[in-house]
Design a protein around this motif. Structure first.
Motif, short mmCIF file in Angstrom:
data_model
loop_
_atom_site.label_atom_id
_atom_site.label_comp_id
_atom_site.label_asym_id
_atom_site.label_seq_id
_atom_site.Cartn_x
_atom_site.Cartn_y
_atom_site.Cartn_z
N ASP A 43 0.83 -1.22 0.00
CA ASP A 43 0.00 0.00 0.00
C ASP A 43 0.86 1.25 0.00
N GLU A 44 1.99 1.15 0.69
CA GLU A 44 2.82 2.33 0.82
C GLU A 44 3.44 2.70 -0.54
N ALA A 45 3.95 1.70 -1.25
CA ALA A 45 4.54 1.94 -2.57
C ALA A 45 3.47 2.43 -3.54
N ARG A 46 2.30 1.82 -3.45
CA ARG A 46 1.18 2.21 -4.31
C ARG A 46 0.86 3.69 -4.09
N GLN A 47 0.88 4.10 -2.83
CA GLN A 47 0.57 5.49 -2.51
C GLN A 47 1.65 6.42 -3.06
N ARG A 48 2.89 5.99 -2.93
CA ARG A 48 3.99 6.82 -3.46
C ARG A 48 3.85 7.02 -4.96
N VAL A 49 3.44 5.96 -5.67
CA VAL A 49 3.25 6.07 -7.12
C VAL A 49 2.13 7.07 -7.41
N HIS A 50 1.01 6.94 -6.70
CA HIS A 50 -0.11 7.86 -6.93
C HIS A 50 0.30 9.31 -6.65
N ASN A 51 1.07 9.49 -5.59
CA ASN A 51 1.55 10.85 -5.26
C ASN A 51 2.43 11.40 -6.38
N ALA A 52 3.34 10.56 -6.88
CA ALA A 52 4.26 11.00 -7.94
C ALA A 52 3.49 11.33 -9.21
N VAL A 53 2.51 10.50 -9.52
CA VAL A 53 1.67 10.76 -10.71
C VAL A 53 1.01 12.13 -10.59
N ALA A 54 0.46 12.41 -9.41
CA ALA A 54 -0.23 13.69 -9.21
C ALA A 54 0.75 14.86 -9.26
N GLU A 55 1.87 14.69 -8.56
CA GLU A 55 2.87 15.76 -8.49
C GLU A 55 3.42 16.13 -9.86
N LEU A 56 3.72 15.10 -10.66
CA LEU A 56 4.35 15.32 -11.97
C LEU A 56 3.31 15.54 -13.07
N ALA A 57 2.02 15.44 -12.68
CA ALA A 57 0.95 15.56 -13.68
C ALA A 57 1.18 14.58 -14.82
N TYR A 58 1.55 13.35 -14.45
CA TYR A 58 1.80 12.32 -15.45
C TYR A 58 0.51 11.87 -16.12
N ARG A 59 0.55 11.76 -17.44
CA ARG A 59 -0.59 11.20 -18.19
C ARG A 59 -0.11 9.95 -18.90
N PRO A 60 -0.76 8.85 -18.67
CA PRO A 60 -0.28 7.60 -19.29
C PRO A 60 -0.27 7.66 -20.81
N ASN A 61 -1.10 8.48 -21.40
CA ASN A 61 -1.19 8.48 -22.85
C ASN A 61 -0.21 9.47 -23.48
N MET A 62 0.93 8.97 -23.90
CA MET A 62 1.96 9.81 -24.50
C MET A 62 1.44 10.50 -25.75
N LEU A 63 0.55 9.84 -26.46
CA LEU A 63 0.09 10.41 -27.73
C LEU A 63 -0.75 11.65 -27.49
N ALA A 64 -1.58 11.60 -26.46
CA ALA A 64 -2.40 12.77 -26.13
C ALA A 64 -1.49 13.94 -25.78
N LYS A 65 -0.48 13.62 -24.99
CA LYS A 65 0.50 14.62 -24.58
C LYS A 65 1.19 15.22 -25.81
N THR A 66 1.64 14.34 -26.69
CA THR A 66 2.32 14.77 -27.90
C THR A 66 1.43 15.69 -28.72
N LEU A 67 0.19 15.27 -28.86
CA LEU A 67 -0.77 16.01 -29.68
C LEU A 67 -0.94 17.43 -29.17
N SER A 68 -0.99 17.57 -27.84
CA SER A 68 -1.23 18.88 -27.26
C SER A 68 -0.01 19.78 -27.43
N GLN A 69 1.12 19.19 -27.78
CA GLN A 69 2.35 19.99 -27.88
C GLN A 69 2.82 20.22 -29.30
N GLY A 70 2.26 19.50 -30.23
CA GLY A 70 2.59 19.75 -31.63
C GLY A 70 3.80 19.00 -32.15
N THR A 71 4.69 18.56 -31.25
CA THR A 71 5.76 17.68 -31.69
C THR A 71 5.82 16.50 -30.75
#
Lengths: 339, 339
Positions: A43-71
């Motif tokens: 649970d502790e590691a799981r929580q750390r991952v969720h925290n990091a995802v939120a902190e870094l504003a990580y989005r699993p979909n690289m393509l969506a990210k790419t699309l929003s940036q143009g390259t």
């Protein structure tokens, strides 16, 4: 999928970043994000991952990210023959390592020198909004730049195009030829033959220039009758045997390791020993050959890995480059037991 | 970029489709679409391209298209060592050709057997919503399936994992060993030695089984004293020379071409001629070696190109596959002058 955030700069957050921030492996991040059933994660590691995802504003979909940036975070590599030579693989390897190190993914296309396949490969890369394209050939030569390559940033790897203005990175053939010859000079040889290739190329002229420069520096006059031309394969080395013996040379610099391998066969057939009766130096440091001949071949290595890595650095602006003159990468001598 | 149309089925329209419909090259389509100044394209061709773009509803941005459909036109290929062996290149080549033929692009990752690099490569591919992943090794062996591979469709190429349920495509080692031995039998040899590898592997057991099957079919008793073990490199072949000569065999089947190359050196040193005094058969048909030995080596080819192509077909459901038993690809004999 309808509420894409605009990108916040040029760095795309990847699973690797999340893993680093959370102090867990990439595999753990993936399991948590994809809510993989059966994955044993505390649970502790799981929580750390969720925290990091939120902190870094990580989005699993690289393509969506790419699309929003143009390259995208893609770099293209168009190669004429990654498959039919054991060489080009190391160019890819070096390019991939360097791309990954900088958060990019390499899109590789092997075109076998086919113009239509090449156009399609470049079109595909443009469609995927690559950051730029490395254009690579399996042996060092001058090329005509494919017109479509002008539509993005490009770096030529193991090839060049005079007057094109494109950055280029190639092996230092002249230094390589000089190092090979110096290796033989250092072993005491003064009468050194050179089996060059019949194919006009930067390798043909550069290695010859290096051979001459080394002799010159050692105070030995260049003797044209010691330079022989042969097809750059085992067969070429083999048929040169008689000429080499007749030349009175005590050492031979071979255009490449395959020529040296053929010369080994020829010398053996004549009852001559290497290096006692004839010293032999190769070029390429070809993987399955050089270290495994009898005796193991002294040679000069083609720096394929470094060419690929330098190409990526130049494309990303991490290493300076000139559109006027190719950047040269050194060919290091590898001394074994044939001299 | 804010008005993405939803996809209209599974086929993504590419520049190639537009080029085909307009009867022009991909380069022309690219020039027209990107309004390249200086491109000399007739008004009529230009119009045909515009018409085809409208008709096919082509969108230059593949990523936008991918995003709207939830999966991409990417296929991942994770390889342990594309760079350090001249073999795996052909797996990539075959996979790429087959992927392109079906409108997919291959994302290649070389991991050098490093677990962290492998996890990252698979994560990167999942982030890019690949259609599936080919997982490939540079020599045929059993693997443990990386847990992350379970998060997408996967096919194992040149490797397998018993009980994993994953489809797998591998070379038919037993048929290859049988074909190699049959080649020597057909030349009239009855006492045939076998230099096998010291490394336990499907190649070790499969080629031995094929050797035995061929002898059996020819009515020759298997003689264990004719089977020797050696490291699968030139050095292994060379040191086996004395044993081979002492065995009284008139022919040798070598585990691979590198072993045969070393045996050539050893036999020559003992003054024996190939094939007059000893017939030699290799395995692999390794590019820079087999055809260039003296005499050129008869061997059996590893079907790397076909392995890659079949893997893609299986991943796309174009070729049936079983999760229980690996699909076998034949190893064709290549007869040259060593038997």
């Amino acid at each position: 999928m309808s509420t894409l955030e605009p990108g916040r700069g040029t760095h795309v957050v990847t699973m690797r970043d999340v893993a680093k921030a959370a102090g867990v492996s990439v595999a753990t991040v993936s399991n948590v994000i994809n809510d993989k059933p059966g994955a044993r994660i505390g649970d502790e590691a799981r929580q750390r991952v969720h925290n990091a995802v939120a902190e870094l504003a990580y989005r699993p979909n690289m393509l969506a990210k790419t699309l929003s940036q143009g390259t995208s975070r893609f770099i293209g590599l168009v190669a004429d023959a990654i498959a039919t030579t054991p060489f080009a693989g190391q160019i890819i390897h070096g390019a991939q390592d360097e791309a990954w190190k900088n958060g990019y993914v390499l899109l590789v296309a092997n075109t076998d020198g086919n113009q239509a396949a090449e156009d399609e490969a470049i079109a595909m890369m443009l469609e995927h909004q690559v950051q730029g394209i490395l254009y690579s050939t399996w042996y060092h030569r001058e090329i005509t730049v494919p017109p479509m390559l002008q539509q993005t940033d490009a770096v030529l790897v193991d090839c060049f195009a005079s007057g094109s203005g494109l950055a280029s990175v190639v092996p230092d053939e002249e230094q390589g030829g000089r190092s090979a010859t110096e290796g033989l000079l250092a072993a005491g040889h003064r009468r050194i033959a050179f089996i060059n290739t019949t194919t006009p190329s930067p390798a043909q002229s550069g290695r010859l220039a290096g051979y001459r420069a080394a002799l010159d520096a050692a105070g030995i006059d260049f003797d044209e009758s010691l330079v022989f031309l042969a097809t750059p394969e085992q067969e070429g080395g083999f048929v040169s045997t008689t000429d080499i013996i007749a030349s009175g040379a005590s050492a031979v610099f071979c255009h490449n390791d395959r020529v040296a391998m053929g010369l080994y066969d020829g010398l053996r057939e004549k009852g001559l020993r290497i290096p006692e009766d004839m010293a032999v130096m190769g070029f390429d440091n070809q993987d399955v050959i050089a270290a495994h001949l009898r005796p193991p071949l002294s040679t000069v290595a083609l720096p394929h890995y470094e060419l690929g890595a330098a190409g990526v650095r130049m494309l990303l602006g991490l290493e300076s480059s000139s559109g006027a003159v190719p950047t040269l990468i050194a060919c290091p001598p590898i001394l074994r037991h044939s001299i």
